[in-house]
Design an enzyme around this catalytic site. Structure first.
Site: not given
Length: 451
Positions: A116, A139, A184
């Protein structure tokens, strides 16, 4: 005189995004207070002195007095104090929600387990090269709310699952989930929780881009929503993919139209071909000229710590993929570089390890068997990883990254690639992936050229 309005906004968690939220809300005239579990949270010196601060623990009474809580992405919404506030009917949002409320500027929203940052930066460069006033962040790089200072005509956001779980109805102009692999799970509980968080990016979306090689990236959206796919297969009409000539030349293509060969990209590896195709699909939806996008692809050098070529010593190429913090990233890096090595001439020596975050490392075995001749393991989960891959590839343990680099040199021969792609978080041994990558580069540069 600044007129304060509305009820109390409580920012839970400082850091880079928390500081941007505080300053944004104060500038807009809201009553603001901050709480953080840390005694001296990073960034506290960058917020106005008159702000009411409660450090050392999350202040439950303060949270319960809020009209709205703005939660920093590093804090889980499952935290007991946040759950108690939610039970009392107090709204909890993140900085991306504030951004959406504050502007009608079109947002390009990008997420995925891997790539990303590369895709966000590349499509940002494409838009800039095409003459658009674009702001890139989220982010990656600058906090989302700070982007409004540029008065952009287009906002491009990299979004993590942590940010997305606090975001509703983003109404992105274009949204894409590039890929989904285990990551995660210590935060989201399982793959369903992780997948659900990622797919919040599609709420209210106007145009969708998805990876047809990864069914988990395709959203359930109304049939009238325009959609484009990309993938490392021959594309259908108006979609993006690759076409291969009889001589082995790989073309990036839109339908039957050949656009650019893979060797003309500055960034190499099949994973970067996929990244480029994703950007071409996004760029078409936002009106970027094809010739301009292709020109950008010829010059874009990629990101530091993301499959970054360092040097060649004694015929061995060294690559820094310290940002490869999950299994999917490492698979992409090994696969991409492995395919770039001439058959029967070389293989990959891989440095793996760190904090595993509850991932299942058995899924690495296929790519290890195909391209990797030796694995050097570091970090707190080294033994756990070894127990899974030991029968697939030879393994050596190292106590430090510098030792791992020396051992990798010993295991390599000319035409091989030494790759740091840990598939793990770095905080057991380093301050972050940047520190890990910098130490890797320094260790490689310290090697003798003559072995």
């Amino acid at each position: 005189m600044l007129i304060q309005r509305g009820g109390l906004k409580v920012v839970a968690g400082l850091g880079v995004s928390g500081v941007s939220v505080v300053n944004f809300l104060v500038e807009k005239g809201y009553r603001v207070a901050v709480t953080d579990s840390r005694e001296t949270p990073p960034g506290y010196e960058h917020i106005p002195k008159h702000i009411d601060t409660h450090f050392g623990k999350l202040d439950q009474d303060l949270l319960l007095s809020a009209e709205e809580i703005i939660l920093s992405p590093g804090l889980s919404p499952q935290t007991a104090e946040i759950q108690h506030a939610l039970a009392q009917g107090i709204a909890v949002v993140g900085d991306i929600q504030l951004l959406r409320r504050a502007t009608d500027v079109p947002i390009i929203a990008i997420t995925g387990s891997n790539a990303k940052s590369t895709v966000t930066t590349l499509i940002g460069q494409m838009a800039q090269d095409a003459g658009k006033n674009v702001a890139v962040g989220g982010n990656l790089g600058r906090p989302a709310l700070d982007l409004l200072k540029d008065q952009p005509e287009l906002i491009i956001l990299e979004l993590s699952s942590f940010q997305l779980e606090m975001t509703s109805n983003l109404h992105a102009e274009v949204a894409v989930v590039l890929n989904i692999s285990e990551d995660h799970l210590d935060r989201h509980g399982d793959m369903l929780g992780y997948h659900t968080a990622k797919h919040r990016i599609f709420q209210g979306v106007k145009h969708v881009v998805y990876n047809r090689d990864d069914s988990l990236t395709r959203p359930f959206v109304p049939d009238v929503t325009p959609m484009k796919s990309f993938g490392l297969t021959a594309p259908d009409m108006n979609q993006y993919g690759i076409l291969t000539d009889l001589d082995g030349t790989i073309w990036l293509a839109r339908g039957r139209e050949r656009l650019i060969t893979s060797r003309d990209l500055y960034i190499q590896g099949t994973h970067n071909v996929a990244n480029a195709l994703a950007c071409l699909a996004i760029g078409e939806y936002i009106g970027l000229k094809q010739d301009s996008m292709l020109a950008t692809l010829k010059t874009f050098k990629g990101l530091a710590h993301r499959c970054e070529y360092i040097t060649t010593k004694a015929g061995v190429r060294y690559y820094n993929d310290s940002k490869g913090t999950n299994i999917g990233a490492t698979i992409a890096a090994v696969d991409g570089l492995g395919q770039s090595i001439a058959p029967q001439q070389g293989q990959v020596v891989l440095i793996l390890g760190g904090q595993g975050k509850g991932q299942d490392f058995t899924v690495l075995k296929t790519v290890l068997a195909r391209y990797v001749k030796h694995v050097v393991l570091i970090g707190e989960d080294a033994k756990n990883i070894a127990s899974v891959i030991l029968n697939t590839v030879p393994v050596t343990f190292a106590d430090t990254l510098a030792e791992a680099v020396k051992l990798s040199q010993q295991q390599s021969t000319p035409e091989d690639v030494v790759l740091l792609s840990p598939a793990c978080a770095s905080f057991d041994m380093f301050t972050g992936y940047v520190d890990r990558g910098q130490q890797f580069v320094a260790s490689v540069e310290a090697l003798n050229d003559d072995r």
